[in-house]
Design a protein around this motif. Structure first.
Motif, PDB file in Angstrom:
ATOM      1  N   LYS A 255       0.844  -1.203   0.000  1.00 28.42           N
ATOM      2  CA  LYS A 255       0.000   0.000   0.000  1.00 28.42           C
ATOM      3  C   LYS A 255       0.883   1.257   0.000  1.00 28.42           C
ATOM      4  O   LYS A 255       0.597   2.231  -0.693  1.00 28.42           O
ATOM      5  CB  LYS A 255      -0.928  -0.010   1.206  1.00 28.42           C
ATOM      6  N   ALA A 258       2.456   1.677  -3.337  1.00 22.67           N
ATOM      7  CA  ALA A 258       1.461   2.152  -4.298  1.00 22.67           C
ATOM      8  C   ALA A 258       1.117   3.616  -4.045  1.00 22.67           C
ATOM      9  O   ALA A 258       0.824   4.366  -4.976  1.00 22.67           O
ATOM     10  CB  ALA A 258       0.195   1.298  -4.217  1.00 22.67           C
ATOM     11  N   ALA A 261       3.722   5.251  -5.810  1.00 23.54           N
ATOM     12  CA  ALA A 261       3.992   4.726  -7.147  1.00 23.54           C
ATOM     13  C   ALA A 261       5.475   4.384  -7.282  1.00 23.54           C
ATOM     14  O   ALA A 261       6.121   4.678  -8.282  1.00 23.54           O
ATOM     15  CB  ALA A 261       3.553   5.713  -8.231  1.00 23.54           C
ATOM     16  N   TYR A 263       8.084   1.900  -7.993  1.00 22.69           N
ATOM     17  CA  TYR A 263       8.163   0.584  -8.619  1.00 22.69           C
ATOM     18  C   TYR A 263       9.384  -0.178  -8.173  1.00 22.69           C
ATOM     19  O   TYR A 263       9.345  -1.380  -7.973  1.00 22.69           O
ATOM     20  CB  TYR A 263       8.097   0.714 -10.144  1.00 22.69           C
ATOM     21  N   THR A 284       3.091   3.797 -15.138  1.00 25.68           N
ATOM     22  CA  THR A 284       4.339   3.060 -14.966  1.00 25.68           C
ATOM     23  C   THR A 284       5.548   3.847 -15.453  1.00 25.68           C
ATOM     24  O   THR A 284       6.667   3.521 -15.115  1.00 25.68           O
ATOM     25  CB  THR A 284       4.294   1.715 -15.714  1.00 25.68           C
ATOM     26  N   ILE A 311       7.116  -1.750  -5.733  1.00 23.74           N
ATOM     27  CA  ILE A 311       6.021  -2.606  -6.192  1.00 23.74           C
ATOM     28  C   ILE A 311       6.541  -3.867  -6.869  1.00 23.74           C
ATOM     29  O   ILE A 311       6.041  -4.970  -6.621  1.00 23.74           O
ATOM     30  CB  ILE A 311       5.112  -1.816  -7.163  1.00 23.74           C
ATOM     31  N   GLN A 315       5.665  -7.505  -5.635  1.00 24.72           N
ATOM     32  CA  GLN A 315       4.893  -8.366  -6.536  1.00 24.72           C
ATOM     33  C   GLN A 315       5.568  -9.742  -6.648  1.00 24.72           C
ATOM     34  O   GLN A 315       4.903 -10.774  -6.582  1.00 24.72           O
ATOM     35  CB  GLN A 315       4.774  -7.704  -7.914  1.00 24.72           C
ATOM     36  N   ALA A 328      -0.820  -5.685  -6.996  1.00 27.82           N
ATOM     37  CA  ALA A 328      -0.743  -4.236  -6.828  1.00 27.82           C
ATOM     38  C   ALA A 328      -2.136  -3.632  -6.987  1.00 27.82           C
ATOM     39  O   ALA A 328      -2.909  -4.056  -7.841  1.00 27.82           O
ATOM     40  CB  ALA A 328       0.200  -3.637  -7.868  1.00 27.82           C
ATOM     41  N   ILE A 331      -2.637   1.920  -9.306  1.00 28.70           N
ATOM     42  CA  ILE A 331      -1.621   2.851  -8.795  1.00 28.70           C
ATOM     43  C   ILE A 331      -2.062   4.309  -8.854  1.00 28.70           C
ATOM     44  O   ILE A 331      -1.846   5.063  -7.906  1.00 28.70           O
ATOM     45  CB  ILE A 331      -0.294   2.673  -9.574  1.00 28.70           C
ATOM     46  N   THR A 334      -4.284   5.097  -5.815  1.00 25.21           N
ATOM     47  CA  THR A 334      -3.607   5.216  -4.521  1.00 25.21           C
ATOM     48  C   THR A 334      -2.680   6.429  -4.501  1.00 25.21           C
ATOM     49  O   THR A 334      -2.637   7.166  -3.525  1.00 25.21           O
ATOM     50  CB  THR A 334      -2.783   3.951  -4.216  1.00 25.21           C
ATOM     51  N   TYR A 335      -1.949   6.635  -5.604  1.00 26.67           N
ATOM     52  CA  TYR A 335      -0.986   7.739  -5.651  1.00 26.67           C
ATOM     53  C   TYR A 335      -1.683   9.072  -5.442  1.00 26.67           C
ATOM     54  O   TYR A 335      -1.299   9.871  -4.588  1.00 26.67           O
ATOM     55  CB  TYR A 335      -0.248   7.725  -7.001  1.00 26.67           C
ATOM     56  N   GLY A 394      -6.315   0.712  -1.643  1.00 29.25           N
ATOM     57  CA  GLY A 394      -4.925   0.320  -1.486  1.00 29.25           C
ATOM     58  C   GLY A 394      -4.758  -1.103  -0.990  1.00 29.25           C
ATOM     59  O   GLY A 394      -3.674  -1.678  -1.078  1.00 29.25           O
TER      60      GLY A 394
END
Lengths: 488, 364
Positions: A255, A258, A261, A263, A284, A311, A315, A328, A331, A334-335, A394
């Motif tokens: 969470k 995310a 964001a 990665y 992304t 993330i 993952q 995930a 994104i 949540t962002y 999230g």
């Protein structure tokens, strides 16, 4: 199932809609009841009529709001079983207990005390009547705790064991469930944010009156209470939010990743917090951003050289643990929700601080300043609603983190058409009621506070109690003043 | 006695409490167009339940939550199985609840009439559907091996369940009318009594038919005993109403509701939901309950809290024990003149301070 009649998607929309709608009323109730209780206490202790007027005026706003909180709350309890029967079977052994406690300990208290408060003004002695508003507050705040404990189990399941014979989660430690670190951080966060919303509405209503030069002696103290409690609530939200962030990193690292964001796992200065990002639509690929180095590391670990998992790494970990799948959340949701939540909170606090300065003794206030207070009064609510979107979205794809996925929790025997009908029905009735509710609140907020005039024989006739007839500090003896109870 | 059985009866107790309390709220709501001829009269009716409807409705929240916690399978099957019926109940309860609060906010006669009808419909619909739902539970459902209901909405509307629904509808109507005789004076009180006598005849026919069907089709000794108690209590309530013994009539009416709901639970025990498709997959208090640990924790909570709840709710009813007069709505003592005349004619005393105000207004 597919398309518009996919029961899973419809049930999720319905849960989101009805829960957010319910939460339009909950924080105002939680925040406003505190103010009303404080003012009524001041009235009973000092006998100053302005406190009685404040109690009655904001009590009316509180009540219009209260009925909606109750009736929309029943929907919440019913729909776990209606739309999420597999979830109910899976966690009922654990999740039901805090709900039952909430009903037994909190709802009964709240529902009984509010009736006594509304209709008991002329039937109970002032001190006993005062106790009923504090009882109402105890009921509402305790209920918040239990429902947050239930929600915390979904974020961070504790105190349970999986029964492999039945495939259900079973309760083994009720204390662990009730002292879930997520619940302990969410509780002050929710209460403080609700105090902020109550404060925002009180300050906004006061600003509306003061802008027009109306009811100065009542609305000045209301404004001050609103601005001061906004700042105090804001401080509470910041500290509890910080705590909640630490707990989130420990219990739901995905969470936090995310929310930023993020990665790829980052350490120290690389674990920066972006204030704004412009990226490709799928989120992304970042094109441009404004970043504060170290801040994410600090938020996540309270150190400058901490490591925040990304993330991609998470993952991979989750795939190894729970099998193939996408672990995930969405994104961009949540962002951005994480940022908008904080923005609305910080703006509210800033308005309150500036507001205290521009309304200090001797300062002249311009109309646009009042307008700022009026139009930002609901900012804390936006922050709260967006905060719930963040915390619930999230957690996806899980309904109970690491134990049960949302897609496996929906009622298998409730067809898409049924859910569509209920979704439409709730949308229509909730929409209609929102219009009525908003009009009534507006009307009550723009009315003048009830006068308790000198024709009351209680004023100036107390034994040795001399009435101060000079405006703001008029007094009466609470025991002798008959305050009419509401009549439906 | 095992924990699951104890919890079966606690849940039963909570539903009995709910139906006694919200039962008379539903009855008062349904009485609006029959007893409340003027707006003042309708407000008198609404104010008889004003301070308590909310706490009464809370009983269903607590009953539902306890059902969820103690018997998750029961909760999951009933609530997903009765999906559309529960949706209608929810919408009705929402409409009714907000109408109490909104109707008096004053936007003219049309506004008020609109919310009055929402109260009437919002009271009658749950009164009917709760009976339909509980009759279906006693009768059992067509379920698969995982207790998922396999039938449709229309299967829930069968002769037995519809009879059950009409029984609760009329019984709650009667219960609310008798409550009004205990909570009002003069004209409204006598109107409520007269209507209760008429509705009571319908209740007697429907309730005896429904309870007899229940006992014959789902026999248990306890169910039989409670059904008989319900019938006797109802006869007592009816006679007490005839004799103008308002409090006694209401108490026996409440006992009727309690015994009738108890008879349903008694007929069900120790099952939670008979399986009409394959009896091997019937849901019982044992395969549908939570673990003993959960039931123990909750039992302690219920034992500690429920007595307190009953105490402070009882006290609340005592605080609001007085009859509601028209003058309480209009603020004009003269509006009680006709009512007090009726009370005097019946040889019933009017409180001194009120009769003084009345005679003063009368001479003026």
């Amino acid at each position: 199932m597919d398309g518009i009649l996919d029961p899973l998607i419809l049930a999720r929309w319905q849960f989101g809609l009805t829960t957010l709608y319910h939460f339009l009323f909950v924080p105002l109730t939680l925040g406003m009841v505190l103010a009303v209780a404080i003012w009524q206490t001041a009235w009973v202790r000092t006998g100053k009529l302005k406190y009685l007027q404040l109690t009655r005026f904001f009590g009316k706003l509180f009540l219009i709001n209260f009925a909606m909180g109750i009736v929309t709350g029943i929907v919440q309890e019913f729909q776990f079983g209606m739309n999420w029967s597999e979830y109910s079977r899976f966690v009922g052994d654990i999740f039901g207990a805090p709900l039952a406690f909430e009903g037994l300990i909190a709802f009964f208290l709240e529902a009984t005390m509010i009736g006594l408060w509304i209709f008991g003004w002329d039937k109970l002695p002032p001190k006993l009547h005062l106790l009923t508003i504090w009882g109402t507050m105890a009921g509402t705040w305790i209920s918040a705790y239990f429902i947050l404990a239930a929600n915390a189990f979904m974020q961070n399941p504790v105190g349970y064991e999986l029964n492999h014979a039945t495939g259900r989660a079973e309760l083994v430690d009720i204390l662990a469930v009730l002292t879930n670190p997520v619940a302990l951080a969410q509780m002050p966060h929710t209460i403080a944010a609700s105090v902020m919303f109550g404060a925002g509405i009180i300050a906004g209503v006061a600003a509306w009156h003061l802008k027009r030069g109306r009811n100065e002696e009542i609305m000045r103290p209301a404004l001050k209470y609103g601005l001061v409690s906004m700042i105090l609530g804001g401080i509470g939200v910041i500290f509890s939010g910080d705590q909640l962030g630490l707990v989130m990193v420990a219990t739901q690292p995905m969470k936090m990743a995310a929310a930023e964001a993020l990665y790829n796992t980052a350490t120290g200065a690389d674990a920066s917090f972006s204030l704004f990002t412009w990226g490709t639509p799928d989120g992304t690929h970042e094109l441009w951003s404004i970043r504060v180095p170290y801040l994410l590391s600090f938020l996540s670990t309270h150190t400058m050289d901490g490591t925040v998992e990304g993330i991609n790494d998470l993952q991979a970990q989750y795939t190894a643990l729970y099998g193939p799948g996408d672990y995930a959340p969405i994104i961009w949701v949540t962002y951005w929700s994480f940022r908008w939540m904080m923005l609305f909170g910080f703006v509210s606090i800033a308005v309150a601080i500036v507001g205290l300065w521009v309304t200090r003794k001797g300062a002249t206030t311009k109309p646009w300043m009042w307008n700022v207070a009026i139009w930002t009064s609901f900012f804390p609510l936006l922050g709260i609603l967006i905060g719930w979107i963040f915390t619930e979205m999230g957690r996806q794809p899980w309904i109970v983190f690491s134990l049960l996925k949302t897609e496996a929790a929906v009622s298998p025997n409730v067809g898409g058409l049924s859910v569509l009908i209920s979704l439409l029905a709730f949308t229509l009735i909730y929409g209609a009621l929102a219009v009525v509710e908003f009009k009534l609140l507006l009307k009550a907020a723009q009315s003048d506070p009830q006068e308790f005039t000198a024709t009351d024989d209680a004023i100036g006739q107390g034994d040795g109690e001399v009435a101060d007839t000079a405006g703001a500090d008029r007094r009466a003896t609470p025991d002798r003043l008959t305050v009419e109870a509401s009549v439906y | 006695m095992d924990l699951a059985a104890i919890w079966f009866w606690i849940v039963g107790f909570l539903f009995v409490g709910y139906f006694i309390l919200d039962g008379f709220d539903f009855g008062v709501g349904m009485a609006l167009p029959f007893i409340g001829k003027t707006d003042t009269d309708r407000r008198v009716l609404i104010n008889t339940i004003g301070p308590v409807w909310d706490l009464n409705e809370t009983w269903v929240i607590v009953a539902g939550a306890s059902l969820f916690a103690a018997f998750p399978e029961w909760y999951a099957t009933i609530f997903s199985g009765f999906y559309l019926a529960l949706l209608v109940i929810l919408l009705a309860l929402i409409a009714r609840g907000v109408s109490f609060e909104y109707r008096h906010q004053g936007h003219g006669a049309n506004w008020t009439r609109w919310f009055d009808w929402m109260i009437v419909v919002g009271s009658a619909v749950p009164a009917l559907l709760w009976g339909v739902a509980f009759a279906n539970i006693v009768q059992g459902l067509d379920m698969d091996a995982s207790f998922n209901y396999m039938g449709t909405f229309w299967d829930l509307l069968n002769p037995y369940s519809l009879l059950g629904g009409l029984t609760t509808l009329t019984l709650f109507f009667y219960h609310g009318l008798v409550f009004l005789t205990r909570k009002t004076v003069g004209e409204i009180r006598e109107r409520a009594r007269a209507l209760a006598m008429k509705v009571g005849v319908v209740v007697a026919v429907l309730a005896i038919a429904f309870l007899a069907w229940t006992v014959l089709a789902h026999f248990s000794v306890l169910g039989l005993v409670l059904a008989l108690v319900a019938v006797l209590a109802f006869v007592g309530s009816y006679v007490a109403n005839l004799l103008h013994r308002d409090g006694l009539a209401f108490g026996l009416g409440a006992l009727t509701v309690a015994a009738a709901v108890g008879a349903l639970f008694g007929s069900l025990f120790p099952n939670l939901l008979p399986n009409t498709d394959d009896p091997a997959f019937t849901m019982t208090i044992h395969n549908g309950s939570s673990t003993d640990y959960t039931l123990t924790v909750m039992l302690w909570a219920a034992l500690c809290i429920l007595p307190l709840v009953l105490l402070y709710q009882g006290w609340t009813f005592w605080v609001f024990r007085k009859r509601i007069r028209r003058s309480a709505i209009t603020g004009n003592a003269a509006d009680d003149a006709a009512d007090h005349a009726i009370e005097a004619e019946r040889g019933r005393a009017v409180p001194a301070e009120l009769s003084a105000a009345h005679s003063g207004a009368h001479t003026a």
